[in-house]
Design a protein around this motif. Sequence first.
Motif, PDB file in Angstrom:
ATOM      1  N   ALA A  47       0.805  -1.225   0.000  1.00 22.19           N
ATOM      2  CA  ALA A  47       0.000   0.000   0.000  1.00 22.19           C
ATOM      3  C   ALA A  47       0.838   1.276   0.000  1.00 22.19           C
ATOM      4  CB  ALA A  47      -0.959  -0.008   1.177  1.00 22.19           C
ATOM      5  N   ALA A  48       2.107   1.199   0.417  1.00 24.86           N
ATOM      6  CA  ALA A  48       2.926   2.412   0.391  1.00 24.86           C
ATOM      7  C   ALA A  48       3.106   2.878  -1.052  1.00 24.86           C
ATOM      8  CB  ALA A  48       4.280   2.151   1.037  1.00 24.86           C
ATOM      9  N   ARG A  49       3.165   1.929  -1.987  1.00 20.26           N
ATOM     10  CA  ARG A  49       3.307   2.285  -3.403  1.00 20.26           C
ATOM     11  C   ARG A  49       1.965   2.315  -4.139  1.00 20.26           C
ATOM     12  NH1 ARG A  49       3.035   4.500  -6.929  1.00 20.26           N
ATOM     13  NH2 ARG A  49       4.061   4.474  -8.972  1.00 20.26           N
ATOM     14  N   ARG A  50       1.071   1.403  -3.765  1.00 16.83           N
ATOM     15  CA  ARG A  50      -0.247   1.337  -4.414  1.00 16.83           C
ATOM     16  C   ARG A  50      -1.316   1.472  -3.329  1.00 16.83           C
ATOM     17  NH1 ARG A  50       1.029   2.762  -9.326  1.00 16.83           N
ATOM     18  NH2 ARG A  50       2.274   1.255 -10.481  1.00 16.83           N
ATOM     19  N   PRO A  51      -1.715   2.725  -3.029  1.00 19.39           N
ATOM     20  CA  PRO A  51      -2.579   2.994  -1.871  1.00 19.39           C
ATOM     21  C   PRO A  51      -3.910   2.229  -1.894  1.00 19.39           C
ATOM     22  CG  PRO A  51      -1.721   5.036  -2.796  1.00 19.39           C
ATOM     23  CD  PRO A  51      -1.317   3.937  -3.736  1.00 19.39           C
ATOM     24  N   GLN A  52      -4.357   1.902  -0.701  1.00 12.61           N
ATOM     25  CA  GLN A  52      -5.649   1.233  -0.489  1.00 12.61           C
ATOM     26  C   GLN A  52      -6.401   2.068   0.545  1.00 12.61           C
ATOM     27  OE1 GLN A  52      -6.237  -1.651  -2.323  1.00 12.61           O
ATOM     28  NE2 GLN A  52      -4.164  -1.363  -3.170  1.00 12.61           N
ATOM     29  N   LEU A  53      -7.572   2.536   0.187  1.00 10.49           N
ATOM     30  CA  LEU A  53      -8.357   3.406   1.074  1.00 10.49           C
ATOM     31  C   LEU A  53      -9.662   2.725   1.451  1.00 10.49           C
ATOM     32  CD1 LEU A  53      -8.040   6.779  -0.906  1.00 10.49           C
ATOM     33  CD2 LEU A  53      -6.501   5.888   0.868  1.00 10.49           C
ATOM     34  N   VAL A  54     -10.187   3.091   2.607  1.00 13.91           N
ATOM     35  CA  VAL A  54     -11.524   2.625   2.973  1.00 13.91           C
ATOM     36  C   VAL A  54     -12.354   3.821   3.416  1.00 13.91           C
ATOM     37  CG1 VAL A  54     -10.905   0.265   3.641  1.00 13.91           C
ATOM     38  CG2 VAL A  54     -10.837   2.099   5.361  1.00 13.91           C
ATOM     39  N   ALA A  55     -13.672   3.654   3.328  1.00 15.61           N
ATOM     40  CA  ALA A  55     -14.619   4.597   3.911  1.00 15.61           C
ATOM     41  C   ALA A  55     -15.185   3.914   5.149  1.00 15.61           C
ATOM     42  CB  ALA A  55     -15.729   4.912   2.924  1.00 15.61           C
ATOM     43  N   ALA A  56     -15.052   4.579   6.290  1.00 15.43           N
ATOM     44  CA  ALA A  56     -15.526   4.005   7.555  1.00 15.43           C
ATOM     45  C   ALA A  56     -16.645   4.875   8.104  1.00 15.43           C
ATOM     46  CB  ALA A  56     -14.382   3.917   8.556  1.00 15.43           C
ATOM     47  N   SER A  57     -17.759   4.239   8.476  1.00 12.04           N
ATOM     48  CA  SER A  57     -18.883   5.000   9.027  1.00 12.04           C
ATOM     49  C   SER A  57     -18.590   5.351  10.488  1.00 12.04           C
ATOM     50  CB  SER A  57     -20.182   4.221   8.886  1.00 12.04           C
ATOM     51  OG  SER A  57     -20.032   2.980   9.486  1.00 12.04           O
ATOM     52  N   ALA A  58     -19.487   6.141  11.082  1.00  8.23           N
ATOM     53  CA  ALA A  58     -19.245   6.666  12.433  1.00  8.23           C
ATOM     54  C   ALA A  58     -19.014   5.549  13.448  1.00  8.23           C
ATOM     55  CB  ALA A  58     -20.422   7.541  12.852  1.00  8.23           C
ATOM     56  N   ASN A  59     -19.659   4.402  13.246  1.00  8.89           N
ATOM     57  CA  ASN A  59     -19.471   3.296  14.207  1.00  8.89           C
ATOM     58  C   ASN A  59     -18.234   2.452  13.879  1.00  8.89           C
ATOM     59  OD1 ASN A  59     -20.093   1.652  12.071  1.00  8.89           O
ATOM     60  ND2 ASN A  59     -22.060   0.943  12.880  1.00  8.89           N
ATOM     61  N   GLY A  60     -17.466   2.882  12.886  1.00  7.70           N
ATOM     62  CA  GLY A  60     -16.210   2.203  12.563  1.00  7.70           C
ATOM     63  C   GLY A  60     -16.339   1.161  11.470  1.00  7.70           C
ATOM     64  N   SER A  61     -17.550   0.823  11.067  1.00  6.69           N
ATOM     65  CA  SER A  61     -17.673  -0.239  10.056  1.00  6.69           C
ATOM     66  C   SER A  61     -17.266   0.277   8.676  1.00  6.69           C
ATOM     67  CB  SER A  61     -19.082  -0.831  10.032  1.00  6.69           C
ATOM     68  OG  SER A  61     -19.997   0.179   9.746  1.00  6.69           O
ATOM     69  N   VAL A  62     -16.583  -0.606   7.944  1.00  7.25           N
ATOM     70  CA  VAL A  62     -16.084  -0.253   6.619  1.00  7.25           C
ATOM     71  C   VAL A  62     -17.214  -0.422   5.608  1.00  7.25           C
ATOM     72  CG1 VAL A  62     -14.479  -0.967   4.803  1.00  7.25           C
ATOM     73  CG2 VAL A  62     -13.686  -0.762   7.172  1.00  7.25           C
ATOM     74  N   VAL A  63     -17.492   0.646   4.845  1.00  6.92           N
ATOM     75  CA  VAL A  63     -18.610   0.600   3.885  1.00  6.92           C
ATOM     76  C   VAL A  63     -18.149   0.839   2.451  1.00  6.92           C
ATOM     77  CG1 VAL A  63     -20.448   1.142   5.526  1.00  6.92           C
ATOM     78  CG2 VAL A  63     -19.173   3.010   4.454  1.00  6.92           C
ATOM     79  N   GLY A  64     -16.848   0.993   2.249  1.00  6.29           N
ATOM     80  CA  GLY A  64     -16.348   1.156   0.879  1.00  6.29           C
ATOM     81  C   GLY A  64     -14.846   0.986   0.832  1.00  6.29           C
ATOM     82  N   TRP A  65     -14.367   0.607  -0.342  1.00  2.00           N
ATOM     83  CA  TRP A  65     -12.930   0.384  -0.544  1.00  2.00           C
ATOM     84  C   TRP A  65     -12.552   0.897  -1.932  1.00  2.00           C
ATOM     85  CZ3 TRP A  65     -11.590  -3.729  -4.206  1.00  2.00           C
ATOM     86  CH2 TRP A  65     -10.210  -3.834  -4.430  1.00  2.00           C
ATOM     87  N   ALA A  66     -11.388   1.542  -1.999  1.00  2.01           N
ATOM     88  CA  ALA A  66     -10.821   1.959  -3.294  1.00  2.01           C
ATOM     89  C   ALA A  66      -9.334   1.675  -3.247  1.00  2.01           C
ATOM     90  CB  ALA A  66     -11.065   3.448  -3.531  1.00  2.01           C
ATOM     91  N   GLY A  67      -8.816   1.058  -4.301  1.00  2.00           N
ATOM     92  CA  GLY A  67      -7.394   0.711  -4.273  1.00  2.00           C
ATOM     93  C   GLY A  67      -6.766   0.766  -5.648  1.00  2.00           C
ATOM     94  N   LEU A  68      -5.439   0.819  -5.641  1.00  2.00           N
ATOM     95  CA  LEU A  68      -4.660   0.820  -6.877  1.00  2.00           C
ATOM     96  C   LEU A  68      -3.872  -0.466  -6.996  1.00  2.00           C
ATOM     97  CD1 LEU A  68      -3.186   4.441  -6.964  1.00  2.00           C
ATOM     98  CD2 LEU A  68      -5.122   3.521  -8.258  1.00  2.00           C
TER      99      LEU A  68
END
Length: 171
Positions: A47-68
């Motif tokens: 991920a340092a070279r090809r980032p991976q992101l998540v969207a986390a809702s207020a309660n901490g649960s992951v509801v989306g992912w975007a990556g390279l």
Amino acid sequence: MPTIRHARSADADAIAAIYNQGIAERTATFETEPRSATDILAKLARAARRPQLVAASANGSVVGWAGLSDYRPRDCYAGIGEFSVYVDRGARGAGLGRSLLEALVEAARECGDWKLVSRVFAFNRASLSMCRACGFREVGIYEKHGRLDGCWLDVVIVERLIPENLASAPP
Ligand SMILES: CC(C)(COP(=O)(O)OP(=O)(O)OC[C@H]1O[C@@H](n2cnc3c(N)ncnc32)[C@H](O)[C@@H]1OP(=O)(O)O)[C@@H](O)C(=O)NCCC(=O)NCCS
């Protein structure tokens, strides 16, 4: 609105579950085999070279992912990233895909990438709209690029330059 942040190892199960929704729906990818947390951890290791992101809702649960991921192994393409964006089906249509892709472009910019690309099924209106909203251009269509469940599918090639990084490309 969920918070977008870099993904951590602890997110691997949630990312795999969201990716597997997209695989099962047959609207996003030619992949048909479900992914495991181990597969995702391999992405996170780079991920340092090809980032991976998540969207986390207020309660901490992951509801989306975007990556390279890498576009091609040749050095001349080192600054081109291929992107994926997947939003949990309960969270779609609320602007999250667009926010994730915008954040991914920024992460790619910080990594020195000069271009992002992807291939989108021609019938995936949500993905094509998201790409357009994030400054991607439709390059053209690969006809009958692969078969999914026996049907030939066309894909739209999309690209977005990151002009300030063009100077860092190998001469
Ligand atoms: C494609 C996806 C990531 C988009 O994320 P999203 O959070 O649902 O989309 P957003 O709410 O950010 O909307 C982005 C754009 O798509 C449009 N859109 C959203 N859902 C749509 C739908 N079902 N049909 C047509 N357009 C749609 C929005 O109007 C918006 O366009 P605009 O900015 O011009 O108004 C999401 O739908 C998803 O995960 N789908 C399954 C996996 C997938 O297809 N991934 C992409 C692989 S290439």
